[in-house]
Write a protein that holds these residues in place. Sequence first.
Motif, PDB file in Angstrom:
ATOM      1  N   ALA A  43      44.028  49.823  42.359  1.00  0.00           N
ATOM      2  CA  ALA A  43      42.806  49.567  43.133  1.00  0.00           C
ATOM      3  C   ALA A  43      43.109  48.672  44.330  1.00  0.00           C
ATOM      4  CB  ALA A  43      41.760  48.899  42.243  1.00  0.00           C
ATOM      5  N   ALA A  44      42.489  48.988  45.444  1.00  0.00           N
ATOM      6  CA  ALA A  44      42.544  48.131  46.631  1.00  0.00           C
ATOM      7  C   ALA A  44      41.432  47.096  46.512  1.00  0.00           C
ATOM      8  CB  ALA A  44      42.356  48.976  47.891  1.00  0.00           C
ATOM      9  N   VAL A 107      31.018  35.462  42.938  1.00  0.00           N
ATOM     10  CA  VAL A 107      30.032  35.726  41.886  1.00  0.00           C
ATOM     11  C   VAL A 107      30.403  36.856  40.938  1.00  0.00           C
ATOM     12  CG1 VAL A 107      28.077  34.722  43.123  1.00  0.00           C
ATOM     13  CG2 VAL A 107      28.588  37.132  43.423  1.00  0.00           C
ATOM     14  N   GLY A 108      31.344  37.720  41.287  1.00  0.00           N
ATOM     15  CA  GLY A 108      31.723  38.784  40.359  1.00  0.00           C
ATOM     16  C   GLY A 108      32.474  39.912  41.038  1.00  0.00           C
ATOM     17  N   SER A 109      32.831  40.912  40.238  1.00  0.00           N
ATOM     18  CA  SER A 109      33.562  42.065  40.778  1.00  0.00           C
ATOM     19  C   SER A 109      33.000  43.364  40.207  1.00  0.00           C
ATOM     20  CB  SER A 109      35.057  41.951  40.458  1.00  0.00           C
ATOM     21  OG  SER A 109      35.271  41.989  39.060  1.00  0.00           O
ATOM     22  N   PHE A 110      33.140  44.415  40.986  1.00  0.00           N
ATOM     23  CA  PHE A 110      32.620  45.726  40.612  1.00  0.00           C
ATOM     24  C   PHE A 110      33.621  46.802  41.006  1.00  0.00           C
ATOM     25  CE2 PHE A 110      29.038  43.020  40.758  1.00  0.00           C
ATOM     26  CZ  PHE A 110      28.098  43.544  39.891  1.00  0.00           C
ATOM     27  N   PRO A 111      33.950  47.725  40.093  1.00  0.00           N
ATOM     28  CA  PRO A 111      34.826  48.838  40.463  1.00  0.00           C
ATOM     29  C   PRO A 111      34.079  49.822  41.347  1.00  0.00           C
ATOM     30  CG  PRO A 111      34.060  49.111  38.211  1.00  0.00           C
ATOM     31  CD  PRO A 111      33.534  47.782  38.697  1.00  0.00           C
ATOM     32  N   ASN A 112      34.832  50.526  42.188  1.00  0.00           N
ATOM     33  CA  ASN A 112      34.219  51.471  43.112  1.00  0.00           C
ATOM     34  C   ASN A 112      35.230  52.565  43.447  1.00  0.00           C
ATOM     35  OD1 ASN A 112      32.222  52.488  44.826  1.00  0.00           O
ATOM     36  ND2 ASN A 112      32.848  51.231  46.543  1.00  0.00           N
ATOM     37  N   THR A 113      34.728  53.676  43.931  1.00  0.00           N
ATOM     38  CA  THR A 113      35.578  54.714  44.511  1.00  0.00           C
ATOM     39  C   THR A 113      35.134  54.905  45.950  1.00  0.00           C
ATOM     40  OG1 THR A 113      34.117  56.468  43.713  1.00  0.00           O
ATOM     41  CG2 THR A 113      36.026  55.920  42.340  1.00  0.00           C
ATOM     42  N   ILE A 119      40.667  61.871  50.301  1.00  0.00           N
ATOM     43  CA  ILE A 119      41.305  61.251  49.138  1.00  0.00           C
ATOM     44  C   ILE A 119      40.377  60.180  48.585  1.00  0.00           C
ATOM     45  CG2 ILE A 119      43.266  59.875  48.310  1.00  0.00           C
ATOM     46  CD1 ILE A 119      44.945  61.102  50.523  1.00  0.00           C
ATOM     47  N   ILE A 120      40.282  60.098  47.277  1.00  0.00           N
ATOM     48  CA  ILE A 120      39.515  59.038  46.644  1.00  0.00           C
ATOM     49  C   ILE A 120      40.412  57.819  46.483  1.00  0.00           C
ATOM     50  CG2 ILE A 120      38.415  58.291  44.497  1.00  0.00           C
ATOM     51  CD1 ILE A 120      37.379  61.173  44.204  1.00  0.00           C
ATOM     52  N   TYR A 121      39.945  56.697  47.009  1.00  0.00           N
ATOM     53  CA  TYR A 121      40.633  55.417  46.836  1.00  0.00           C
ATOM     54  C   TYR A 121      39.857  54.620  45.798  1.00  0.00           C
ATOM     55  CZ  TYR A 121      43.073  56.535  51.147  1.00  0.00           C
ATOM     56  OH  TYR A 121      43.830  57.151  52.098  1.00  0.00           O
ATOM     57  N   TYR A 122      40.574  54.020  44.880  1.00  0.00           N
ATOM     58  CA  TYR A 122      39.946  53.146  43.904  1.00  0.00           C
ATOM     59  C   TYR A 122      39.913  51.745  44.499  1.00  0.00           C
ATOM     60  CZ  TYR A 122      41.019  57.072  40.890  1.00  0.00           C
ATOM     61  OH  TYR A 122      41.108  58.325  40.355  1.00  0.00           O
ATOM     62  N   THR A 123      38.756  51.090  44.408  1.00  0.00           N
ATOM     63  CA  THR A 123      38.645  49.729  44.917  1.00  0.00           C
ATOM     64  C   THR A 123      38.063  48.824  43.846  1.00  0.00           C
ATOM     65  OG1 THR A 123      36.413  49.949  45.819  1.00  0.00           O
ATOM     66  CG2 THR A 123      38.239  50.574  47.268  1.00  0.00           C
ATOM     67  N   CYS A 124      38.262  47.554  44.036  1.00  0.00           N
ATOM     68  CA  CYS A 124      37.603  46.532  43.238  1.00  0.00           C
ATOM     69  C   CYS A 124      36.882  45.640  44.246  1.00  0.00           C
ATOM     70  CB  CYS A 124      38.615  45.739  42.414  1.00  0.00           C
ATOM     71  SG  CYS A 124      37.821  44.511  41.352  1.00  0.00           S
ATOM     72  N   ALA A 162      27.092  53.202  48.690  1.00  0.00           N
ATOM     73  CA  ALA A 162      28.093  53.031  47.646  1.00  0.00           C
ATOM     74  C   ALA A 162      27.465  52.593  46.329  1.00  0.00           C
ATOM     75  CB  ALA A 162      29.136  51.998  48.082  1.00  0.00           C
ATOM     76  N   GLN A 163      27.887  53.219  45.253  1.00  0.00           N
ATOM     77  CA  GLN A 163      27.359  52.890  43.936  1.00  0.00           C
ATOM     78  C   GLN A 163      27.631  51.435  43.570  1.00  0.00           C
ATOM     79  OE1 GLN A 163      25.336  54.907  41.990  1.00  0.00           O
ATOM     80  NE2 GLN A 163      25.029  52.975  40.908  1.00  0.00           N
ATOM     81  N   SER A 164      28.809  50.929  43.904  1.00  0.00           N
ATOM     82  CA  SER A 164      29.112  49.541  43.553  1.00  0.00           C
ATOM     83  C   SER A 164      28.162  48.576  44.265  1.00  0.00           C
ATOM     84  CB  SER A 164      30.562  49.181  43.879  1.00  0.00           C
ATOM     85  OG  SER A 164      30.793  49.226  45.265  1.00  0.00           O
ATOM     86  N   ILE A 165      27.792  48.873  45.508  1.00  0.00           N
ATOM     87  CA  ILE A 165      26.871  47.998  46.242  1.00  0.00           C
ATOM     88  C   ILE A 165      25.483  48.086  45.619  1.00  0.00           C
ATOM     89  CG2 ILE A 165      25.851  47.457  48.495  1.00  0.00           C
ATOM     90  CD1 ILE A 165      28.925  46.876  48.225  1.00  0.00           C
ATOM     91  N   LYS A 166      25.070  49.260  45.182  1.00  0.00           N
ATOM     92  CA  LYS A 166      23.800  49.384  44.451  1.00  0.00           C
ATOM     93  C   LYS A 166      23.826  48.499  43.210  1.00  0.00           C
ATOM     94  CE  LYS A 166      22.807  54.116  45.868  1.00  0.00           C
ATOM     95  NZ  LYS A 166      22.434  55.467  45.460  1.00  0.00           N
ATOM     96  N   ASN A 167      24.932  48.543  42.473  1.00  0.00           N
ATOM     97  CA  ASN A 167      25.064  47.742  41.257  1.00  0.00           C
ATOM     98  C   ASN A 167      25.033  46.248  41.566  1.00  0.00           C
ATOM     99  OD1 ASN A 167      25.307  50.152  39.860  1.00  0.00           O
ATOM    100  ND2 ASN A 167      27.528  50.050  39.735  1.00  0.00           N
ATOM    101  N   ILE A 168      25.696  45.850  42.636  1.00  0.00           N
ATOM    102  CA  ILE A 168      25.709  44.448  43.049  1.00  0.00           C
ATOM    103  C   ILE A 168      24.292  43.985  43.382  1.00  0.00           C
ATOM    104  CG2 ILE A 168      26.413  42.886  44.917  1.00  0.00           C
ATOM    105  CD1 ILE A 168      29.056  44.633  45.024  1.00  0.00           C
TER     106      ILE A 168
END
Length: 174
Positions: A43-44, A107-113, A119-124, A162-168
């Motif tokens: 993950a980047a 405050v925390g971390s969330f996985p994301n694509t 290409i799909i990049y995996y991010t944290c 982005a789904q991770s931003i929705k979750n945040i």
Amino acid sequence: MNETFLPQNVMNFCPRCGGKKFEAHGSKACKCADCGFVFYFNAASAVAVILRDSENRVLLTRRAFDPGKGTFDLPGGFVDSLESAESAVDREIQEELHLQIVEKRYVGSFPNTYLYGGIIYYTCDLVFECTVATYDGISATDDVSSYEFLHITDEVIKQVGAQSIKNILRKYCM
């Protein structure tokens, strides 16, 4: 997630020797049958910044480019090589909004694509809540087309790309 764009499905050549026998090696790597090199898909790191105004509204940006052009986002971006997440927060907020961070709190971390260039990049995504000295001089630049201060609601979250931003936003801003 579209399996077609997974890194192991689009990488065809070994980055070490250029060999054509570069194949999936589990779900997190590819291995070259010619030289034995194993390339792991790690993950980047990216940062997402929560900024609030005096009315407790959250500053959301609009993405100027794909992926998600025109959707809401939190300001932030990728952490550069050999850069700390804290330095990336300062740099990204300066680049995107011309603001100076005076205080930051992790405050925390969330996985994301992140689908980019086929290409799909995996991010944290590393989330920081920050304050700025002033919003005077704020302007949208870099990969931000505009910004708004909003109270976070389900309707606003529907406009986030982005789904991770929705979750945040659901976890820290509602």
